[in-house]
Motif scaffolding. Structure first.
Motif, mmCIF file in Angstrom:
data_model
loop_
_atom_site.group_PDB
_atom_site.id
_atom_site.type_symbol
_atom_site.label_atom_id
_atom_site.label_comp_id
_atom_site.label_asym_id
_atom_site.label_seq_id
_atom_site.Cartn_x
_atom_site.Cartn_y
_atom_site.Cartn_z
ATOM 1 N N ILE A 85 -3.997 0.078 -7.060
ATOM 2 C CA ILE A 85 -3.388 0.419 -5.774
ATOM 3 C C ILE A 85 -2.056 1.131 -5.985
ATOM 4 O O ILE A 85 -1.719 2.093 -5.276
ATOM 5 N N HIS A 86 -1.300 0.705 -6.996
ATOM 6 C CA HIS A 86 0.037 1.281 -7.238
ATOM 7 C C HIS A 86 -0.041 2.774 -7.520
ATOM 8 O O HIS A 86 0.772 3.554 -7.033
ATOM 9 N N GLU A 87 -1.053 3.193 -8.306
ATOM 10 C CA GLU A 87 -1.148 4.621 -8.642
ATOM 11 C C GLU A 87 -1.535 5.443 -7.416
ATOM 12 O O GLU A 87 -1.024 6.544 -7.205
ATOM 13 N N THR A 88 -2.410 4.894 -6.579
ATOM 14 C CA THR A 88 -2.826 5.613 -5.372
ATOM 15 C C THR A 88 -1.618 5.823 -4.441
ATOM 16 O O THR A 88 -1.382 6.927 -3.936
ATOM 17 N N ILE A 89 -0.823 4.755 -4.266
ATOM 18 C CA ILE A 89 0.353 4.866 -3.393
ATOM 19 C C ILE A 89 1.396 5.789 -4.023
ATOM 20 O O ILE A 89 1.975 6.649 -3.349
ATOM 21 N N ILE A 139 -7.842 1.796 2.463
ATOM 22 C CA ILE A 139 -6.810 2.065 3.469
ATOM 23 C C ILE A 139 -5.655 2.895 2.903
ATOM 24 O O ILE A 139 -5.121 3.771 3.584
ATOM 25 N N TYR A 140 -5.271 2.674 1.643
ATOM 26 C CA TYR A 140 -4.158 3.441 1.075
ATOM 27 C C TYR A 140 -4.555 4.865 0.718
ATOM 28 O O TYR A 140 -3.718 5.655 0.281
ATOM 29 N N HIS A 141 -5.831 5.213 0.912
ATOM 30 C CA HIS A 141 -6.270 6.609 0.766
ATOM 31 C C HIS A 141 -6.136 7.363 2.094
ATOM 32 O O HIS A 141 -6.324 8.574 2.141
#
Lengths: 237, 237, 237, 237
Positions: B27-31, B201-203
């Motif tokens: 998740i960290h890399e996507t954000i 959701i973070y996409h």
């Protein structure tokens, strides 16, 4: 026991048969009866009376005023509005009901547009406790469910509340801050959303219990103690 | 351009194939990628790194810290939590994401249980603007719709927010204060509810835009100016 | 009648003759006597007792806890601090006195540095009502005058208070928010500034009246009703 | 650069020689010059002009309005007051100066008495930062010292402020919340206490810097984006 005056513009009930069937004597009488059953001393007042039934002496004898209006906000005389607002800052409690979000006293005391989104679709409403320890929710089980309600939606054009007690969920997709508290001068104000003329919401026991709690909460404890005036003072000893 | 560090416990993505498929690098890399695309200088840190990747020097070089955690809150070392909290009161911005409502830094900075109701049912969520003029909603159209989300419900065990920006509606009947702001010392904190490991959701572009706005809002403007210390002062001239 | 426990680190009184002369049995006994005279059921506890006298059973039997500390904040065991903070969010009232602005429980519950400016110069203090209708000022004439006090000055490193009751003026040129209220979970917190070990301030009738009012205000009304826990809930009918 | 209109009742300066000596062209011109020197686009308006110089078109071209009044509050026409208040809720910034605490627009927007204690004794005033990180104090050293000022004292009859920036200490023994912020609709309001007609306070560089900061802070960022209106909405898809 709190001295309560329930004010109603009393228009829909006299002009609309469907409303008259639900509230034959007017919304004000239904609410006044419910509060009387719960130990409060109640009277009513309506738009049609001289000075809308809100003379200085009536306000002087009132601890908490409930206000219901919808179709006739503009017909309320400005001098009566000023009198009510001054009474509130002098300590009168004020409960603002449903469509009275757009009433003159509420908008005058808050200083904001008090606008919202709305829809008449008989949707299911659930009121959730945001502040479950608040005195207004004493003995109330949440969520409070209203089977059929007019829908209100955010953004609600009010100042940040001093206390946020309840928020509503609506079947059709909206949320709304349905129970919010304000202090103005020495007076306490509670806005409570539920209650539309075409639904029997004020006949609901739980809604009546919330109103009775709110009356207790809004009742002045130091009525008249604080004199809000510009005062020329001497220097300290 | 704000110096951002995105922290993630980075557990689900390494242990659960369904989650790994949505967030292969975590998740960290996507954000971090989403914030970099929007002009911020980003780095990441995870639980598995020495000092969880949050050394004094990393925090010194960070304007805004994002925190995502869910399964491993208790594995975060207390001395790192203290370091993060002190950095916040010294001016570090903190964005607390979704299940991090129960993270040690958030609970420590708020002083409340930070508990809530929840349900994993892939329900539709709509986020409504309570404060449509807030900088965090700059250019954001509301309601923000999340097709499938974990449900959170009130009461949310937090202090009265300094600013209430967003509230959520959920298909199954709940409401939730999904965007709330706090000031602690010189630091600004924003809790933002959306974002669960099993949904992409973070996409979502809009969710990413809100996070980028929140980074701008939380970035320190007076970093280090205010020295929070007990100071023995002389009397005035 | 409220069940009150007055906690004192009890260091200055045992080590400093000047302080012992003013508070021969300790600040805690002086405050406990004053509250007992005003109808509350009081007990005391000190740092030197096992678990600092704040066992689970003592806290279970306490409605409102008063906390006085100055020289020995760091000697308070962290597990006792955690126990007290959890009791507060579960509904325990907490009165934080004077130099306890820097105590572990207060800082933990507020999440801020709680720092301030100070000066020991025996200056005159006047406490003004910011919220004259507040229950804590019931029957209190303001300004409250303290002939000789330690001076505290802003900025005070606290979150925006939920209620701001009193502010102090000091002879030497400072102002300070001397009476502020917070809600944390189900618990109510009142910080009250007056009271230094080298001045007989807790022997003052008016100061004692304010403390008695604050005890009434902070006493839990819904103790234990709200269960602050993460709860997995079903969808609504 | 912000479009500023400085409004002044402009009475004392024309009728009192002592005041005319300090503000020969009126308080409004002194303030407008100071803001222009700091890069703002300024104009002035006074009570004596048609519609008090506050026509719809003037307000449309104004980002931030400063209001100074003292002797002639009642001479301000109610329709102009309504126009100004509506402009504020539509996003106009409003800076309310000193004795304008009792002006019609301020009282209308706050809904409270806005009363206070006062004394004309040429006392020393010190303004302390309550919120030292606030944008309005950017680059300002506190306490700000005013050598001779009219004294204001609490209780100040205002709602709990959204942000409390400054509080004053007065030589004679009073304290006062001298810098407080409110949001009303889309508009930002800042009340700033310093500035009396018989003292050269608006010639002070630091006071002028605070006013310039406040103008930046109050300038609308989303002007006109939020349409505060009751809107009949469809159910969500």
């Amino acid at each position: 026991m709190v001295a309560v005056t329930v004010w109603n513009e009393y228009v829909h009930e006299r002009e609309n048969d469907a409303v008259a069937e639900i509230y034959p004597d007017g919304i004000h009488e239904t609410i006044a009866d419910a509060l009387a059953e719960r130990g409060h001393e109640t009277r009513t007042a309506t738009l049609q009376e001289p000075e809308h039934g809100l003379t200085e002496s009536v306000l002087d004898d009132t601890d908490v005023l409930l206000w219901w209006g919808h179709a006739a906000h503009d017909e309320v005389a400005d001098d009566v509005v000023e009198r009510v607002c001054r009474a509130v800052t002098d300590g009168l409690g004020l409960l603002v009901l449903h469509s009275a979000h757009f009433s003159k006293p509420f908008r005058r005391l808050l200083g904001t547009p008090c606008t919202l989104n709305w829809r008449e679709a008989g949707e299911r409403e659930r009121l959730w406790a945001i502040d479950p320890d608040h005195a207004i929710l004493d003995g109330i089980e949440t969520p409070i469910v209203v089977p059929e309600a007019e829908t209100y939606g955010e953004p609600f054009g009010i100042p940040q509340p001093d206390e946020h007690v309840l928020s509503s969920w609506f079947e059709g997709g909206e949320v709304f801050r349905s129970g919010v508290c304000y202090r103005r001068g020495s007076g306490r104000i509670f806005y409570f959303r539920p209650g539309h003329e075409t639904y029997p919401i004020y006949h609901d026991e739980t809604i009546q219990d919330v109103l009775a709690n709110a009356v207790e909460w809004a009742a002045p404890t130091d009525r008249g103690v604080t004199q809000w005036a510009n005062v020329n003072v001497d220097a300290s000893e």
